[in-house]
Scaffold this motif. Structure first.
Motif, PDB file in Angstrom:
ATOM      1  N   ASN A   1       0.896  -1.308   0.173  1.00 16.78           N
ATOM      2  CA  ASN A   1       0.009  -0.043   0.026  1.00 16.78           C
ATOM      3  C   ASN A   1       0.755   1.388  -0.113  1.00 16.78           C
ATOM      4  O   ASN A   1       0.379   2.363   0.681  1.00 16.78           O
ATOM      5  N   ALA A   2       2.116   1.143  -0.635  1.00 15.55           N
ATOM      6  CA  ALA A   2       2.981   2.288  -0.612  1.00 15.55           C
ATOM      7  C   ALA A   2       2.274   3.489  -1.611  1.00 15.55           C
ATOM      8  O   ALA A   2       1.717   3.022  -2.784  1.00 15.55           O
ATOM      9  N   PHE A   3       2.591   4.589  -1.474  1.00 14.44           N
ATOM     10  CA  PHE A   3       2.068   5.603  -2.219  1.00 14.44           C
ATOM     11  C   PHE A   3       2.821   6.023  -3.611  1.00 14.44           C
ATOM     12  O   PHE A   3       4.230   6.246  -3.377  1.00 14.44           O
TER      13      PHE A   3
ATOM     14  N   ALA B   1       2.192   7.977  -7.539  1.00 10.73           N
ATOM     15  CA  ALA B   1       1.453   8.719  -8.486  1.00 10.73           C
ATOM     16  C   ALA B   1       0.124   9.446  -7.889  1.00 10.73           C
ATOM     17  O   ALA B   1       0.303  10.019  -7.111  1.00 10.73           O
ATOM     18  N   ARG B   2      -0.826   8.919  -8.341  1.00 12.80           N
ATOM     19  CA  ARG B   2      -2.260   9.385  -8.140  1.00 12.80           C
ATOM     20  C   ARG B   2      -3.105   8.633  -6.591  1.00 12.80           C
ATOM     21  O   ARG B   2      -3.714   9.637  -6.273  1.00 12.80           O
ATOM     22  N   MET B   3      -2.175   7.956  -6.170  1.00  5.90           N
ATOM     23  CA  MET B   3      -2.720   7.288  -5.017  1.00  5.90           C
ATOM     24  C   MET B   3      -2.960   8.536  -3.900  1.00  5.90           C
ATOM     25  O   MET B   3      -3.884   8.237  -2.950  1.00  5.90           O
ATOM     26  N   PRO B   4      -2.122   9.104  -3.625  1.00  3.92           N
ATOM     27  CA  PRO B   4      -2.368  10.140  -2.457  1.00  3.92           C
ATOM     28  C   PRO B   4      -3.310  11.115  -2.909  1.00  3.92           C
ATOM     29  O   PRO B   4      -4.154  11.415  -1.711  1.00  3.92           O
ATOM     30  N   ARG B   5      -3.408  11.426  -3.893  1.00  4.21           N
ATOM     31  CA  ARG B   5      -4.686  12.285  -4.128  1.00  4.21           C
ATOM     32  C   ARG B   5      -6.034  11.493  -4.131  1.00  4.21           C
ATOM     33  O   ARG B   5      -6.888  12.049  -3.651  1.00  4.21           O
ATOM     34  N   GLU B   6      -5.915  10.228  -4.369  1.00  6.70           N
ATOM     35  CA  GLU B   6      -7.300   9.433  -4.091  1.00  6.70           C
ATOM     36  C   GLU B   6      -7.614   9.366  -2.654  1.00  6.70           C
ATOM     37  O   GLU B   6      -8.703   9.263  -2.495  1.00  6.70           O
ATOM     38  N   VAL B   7      -6.460   9.182  -2.034  1.00  2.61           N
ATOM     39  CA  VAL B   7      -6.975   9.062  -0.510  1.00  2.61           C
ATOM     40  C   VAL B   7      -7.408  10.345  -0.118  1.00  2.61           C
ATOM     41  O   VAL B   7      -8.306  10.511   0.914  1.00  2.61           O
ATOM     42  N   ALA B   8      -6.807  11.445  -0.516  1.00  6.63           N
ATOM     43  CA  ALA B   8      -7.086  12.686   0.112  1.00  6.63           C
ATOM     44  C   ALA B   8      -8.586  12.982  -0.510  1.00  6.63           C
ATOM     45  O   ALA B   8      -9.514  13.529   0.316  1.00  6.63           O
ATOM     46  N   GLU B   9      -9.079  12.559  -1.552  1.00 13.53           N
ATOM     47  CA  GLU B   9     -10.433  12.778  -1.946  1.00 13.53           C
ATOM     48  C   GLU B   9     -11.461  11.735  -1.128  1.00 13.53           C
ATOM     49  O   GLU B   9     -12.657  12.340  -0.907  1.00 13.53           O
ATOM     50  N   ALA B  10     -10.918  10.644  -0.910  1.00 12.06           N
ATOM     51  CA  ALA B  10     -11.692   9.678  -0.274  1.00 12.06           C
ATOM     52  C   ALA B  10     -11.986  10.379   1.128  1.00 12.06           C
ATOM     53  O   ALA B  10     -13.040  10.293   1.966  1.00 12.06           O
ATOM     54  N   VAL B  11     -10.969  10.846   1.930  1.00 12.46           N
ATOM     55  CA  VAL B  11     -11.265  11.299   3.287  1.00 12.46           C
ATOM     56  C   VAL B  11     -12.206  12.608   3.063  1.00 12.46           C
ATOM     57  O   VAL B  11     -12.812  12.939   4.077  1.00 12.46           O
TER      58      VAL B  11
ATOM     59  N   GLY C   1      -4.176  -6.480   2.476  1.00  8.74           N
ATOM     60  CA  GLY C   1      -3.192  -7.238   2.470  1.00  8.74           C
ATOM     61  C   GLY C   1      -2.576  -7.253   3.986  1.00  8.74           C
ATOM     62  O   GLY C   1      -3.082  -7.029   5.016  1.00  8.74           O
ATOM     63  N   ARG C   2      -1.238  -7.273   3.909  1.00  5.98           N
ATOM     64  CA  ARG C   2      -0.386  -7.526   4.959  1.00  5.98           C
ATOM     65  C   ARG C   2       0.170  -6.353   5.535  1.00  5.98           C
ATOM     66  O   ARG C   2       0.660  -6.416   6.638  1.00  5.98           O
ATOM     67  N   ALA C   3      -0.065  -5.076   5.022  1.00  6.60           N
ATOM     68  CA  ALA C   3       0.506  -3.981   5.440  1.00  6.60           C
ATOM     69  C   ALA C   3      -0.553  -2.878   5.576  1.00  6.60           C
ATOM     70  O   ALA C   3      -1.745  -2.912   4.989  1.00  6.60           O
ATOM     71  N   PHE C   4      -0.328  -1.919   6.476  1.00  9.57           N
ATOM     72  CA  PHE C   4      -1.293  -0.478   6.522  1.00  9.57           C
ATOM     73  C   PHE C   4      -0.720   0.261   5.450  1.00  9.57           C
ATOM     74  O   PHE C   4      -1.392   0.427   4.618  1.00  9.57           O
ATOM     75  N   CYS C   5       0.418   0.847   5.344  1.00  6.35           N
ATOM     76  CA  CYS C   5       0.979   1.694   4.394  1.00  6.35           C
ATOM     77  C   CYS C   5       2.467   1.634   4.699  1.00  6.35           C
ATOM     78  O   CYS C   5       2.953   2.255   5.745  1.00  6.35           O
ATOM     79  N   ALA C   6       3.184   1.331   3.739  1.00  2.00           N
ATOM     80  CA  ALA C   6       4.719   1.439   3.739  1.00  2.00           C
ATOM     81  C   ALA C   6       5.303   2.847   3.482  1.00  2.00           C
ATOM     82  O   ALA C   6       6.403   2.969   3.268  1.00  2.00           O
ATOM     83  N   GLY C   7       4.295   3.886   3.351  1.00  2.00           N
ATOM     84  CA  GLY C   7       4.820   5.302   3.127  1.00  2.00           C
ATOM     85  C   GLY C   7       5.155   5.468   1.506  1.00  2.00           C
ATOM     86  O   GLY C   7       4.253   4.780   0.886  1.00  2.00           O
ATOM     87  N   ALA C   8       5.997   6.137   1.039  1.00  2.00           N
ATOM     88  CA  ALA C   8       6.073   6.476  -0.387  1.00  2.00           C
ATOM     89  C   ALA C   8       6.714   5.205  -1.058  1.00  2.00           C
ATOM     90  O   ALA C   8       7.636   4.612  -0.404  1.00  2.00           O
ATOM     91  N   ASP C   9       6.553   4.867  -2.229  1.00  2.00           N
ATOM     92  CA  ASP C   9       6.937   3.684  -3.109  1.00  2.00           C
ATOM     93  C   ASP C   9       8.225   4.316  -3.498  1.00  2.00           C
ATOM     94  O   ASP C   9       8.668   5.080  -4.144  1.00  2.00           O
ATOM     95  N   ILE C  10       9.285   3.113  -3.055  1.00  2.00           N
ATOM     96  CA  ILE C  10      10.955   3.576  -3.384  1.00  2.00           C
ATOM     97  C   ILE C  10      10.936   3.543  -4.762  1.00  2.00           C
ATOM     98  O   ILE C  10      11.833   4.527  -5.216  1.00  2.00           O
TER      99      ILE C  10
ATOM    100  N   ALA D   1       4.871   2.707   7.973  1.00  2.00           N
ATOM    101  CA  ALA D   1       6.102   3.331   7.862  1.00  2.00           C
ATOM    102  C   ALA D   1       6.186   4.641   7.018  1.00  2.00           C
ATOM    103  O   ALA D   1       5.299   4.826   5.982  1.00  2.00           O
ATOM    104  N   GLY D   2       7.268   5.602   7.548  1.00  2.00           N
ATOM    105  CA  GLY D   2       7.167   6.913   6.885  1.00  2.00           C
ATOM    106  C   GLY D   2       5.949   7.585   6.847  1.00  2.00           C
ATOM    107  O   GLY D   2       5.017   7.789   7.737  1.00  2.00           O
ATOM    108  N   GLY D   3       5.296   8.061   5.697  1.00  2.00           N
ATOM    109  CA  GLY D   3       4.137   8.800   5.521  1.00  2.00           C
ATOM    110  C   GLY D   3       2.750   7.776   5.895  1.00  2.00           C
ATOM    111  O   GLY D   3       1.903   8.189   6.468  1.00  2.00           O
ATOM    112  N   GLY D   4       3.300   6.505   5.962  1.00  2.00           N
ATOM    113  CA  GLY D   4       2.144   5.493   6.393  1.00  2.00           C
ATOM    114  C   GLY D   4       1.891   5.625   7.838  1.00  2.00           C
ATOM    115  O   GLY D   4       0.837   5.702   8.416  1.00  2.00           O
ATOM    116  N   ALA D   5       3.055   5.791   8.653  1.00  2.00           N
ATOM    117  CA  ALA D   5       3.066   6.004  10.036  1.00  2.00           C
ATOM    118  C   ALA D   5       2.505   7.082  10.321  1.00  2.00           C
ATOM    119  O   ALA D   5       1.679   7.335  11.269  1.00  2.00           O
TER     120      ALA D   5
END
Length: 264
Positions: A27-29, A31-41, A59-68, A113-117
């Motif tokens: 669930n790492a962020f 491209a448009r994924m952070p914008r989608e989360v912002a719109e959903a919230v 899946g097995r993670a909450f959010c790993a932050g930004a996609d490396i 992790a990171g932004g996910g934390a």
């Protein structure tokens, strides 16, 4: 259901649930994924049929932050505008979570992790699986905390412990996160969904006006004096006193029945 690519959005029984849905990438962020989360919230914050918001990961993670890999491409291309968009979207997300009068629960099902934390820390309450971990991992790749980490973390654990967590960039296990106050509650992994649903249902049945005003007061109190907060409590209590919900609560108590609060 809204048509997002990497976010699942559900509404039922007064509860709005946002599920980050990029499980193959933890669930790492990107491209448009952070914008989608912002719109959903924002959508759930404005929805009249939603009283409580839940944020979790597929899946097995909450959010790993930004996609490396995504970050590497941005750095190689020197794409400052895309980096700014990623960070700005995070700021919008955590600001909306903090400003909405609705309770927001993070259901931390795995690594955050990171932004996910910091997405989790922005929420009012954090329920976590005993498999969850959380960490300010930014400097592992030479970065600075974002998505509100320098605001939320020291308010939860104090400046010295916050700097230790930021400096070391270690992932903290669920038991230690609970001890530090990063998690409100840790439950067996296979009970997390049920425990989250139960808490969300409990809060959804509460008087919305009283909860909204309490959230506002608690978050305002960090930079207010005691006399100022006593004035705020008086203001809020009188607003509640004039509501239909107070009448319903009193009548239900005296009638020995469950109250039905309508937010009026």
């Amino acid at each position: 259901m809204s048509g997002f690519e990497h976010v699942l959005l559900e509404r039922a029984d007064g509860i709005g649930t946002i599920t980050l849905n990029r499980p193959d990438k933890l669930n790492a962020f990107a491209a448009r994924m952070p914008r989608e989360v912002a719109e959903a919230v924002q959508e759930l914050a404005e929805a009249s049929d939603v009283r409580v918001i839940v944020v979790s990961g597929a899946g097995r993670a909450f959010c790993a932050g930004a996609d490396i890999e995504y970050m590497e491409r941005l750095v190689e291309a020197n794409d400052v505008e895309a980096a700014r968009a990623l960070i700005d979207a995070g700021g919008e997300i955590v600001t909306t979570i903090r400003n909405t009068p609705k309770p927001v629960i993070a259901s931390v099902n795995g690594p955050a992790a990171g932004g996910g934390a910091n997405l989790a820390l922005a929420c009012d309450i954090r329920l976590a699986s005993d498999r969850a971990t959380i960490g300010q991992t930014f400097n592992r790749i030479g970065l600075h905390p974002d998505w509100g980490g320098t605001y939320f973390l020291p308010r939860l654990v104090g400046p010295s412990r916050a700097l230790e967590l930021i400096y070391t960039a270690e992932m903290v296990d669920a038991a230690e996160a609970l001890r530090l106050g990063l998690f409100n509650r840790v439950v067996p992994h296979d009970r997390l969904a049920a425990e989250t649903s139960a808490l969300a249902a409990t809060l959804a049945a509460k008087p919305p006006i009283a909860l909204a005003l309490a959230k506002r007061a608690v978050y305002e109190s960090g930079d207010r004096t005691l006399p100022e907060m006593l004035d705020r409590e008086l203001e809020h209590q009188l607003r509640c006193f004039a509501s239909d919900d107070v009448r319903e609560g009193l009548q239900a108590f005296l009638g020995k029945r469950p109250p039905v609060f309508r937010g009026r």
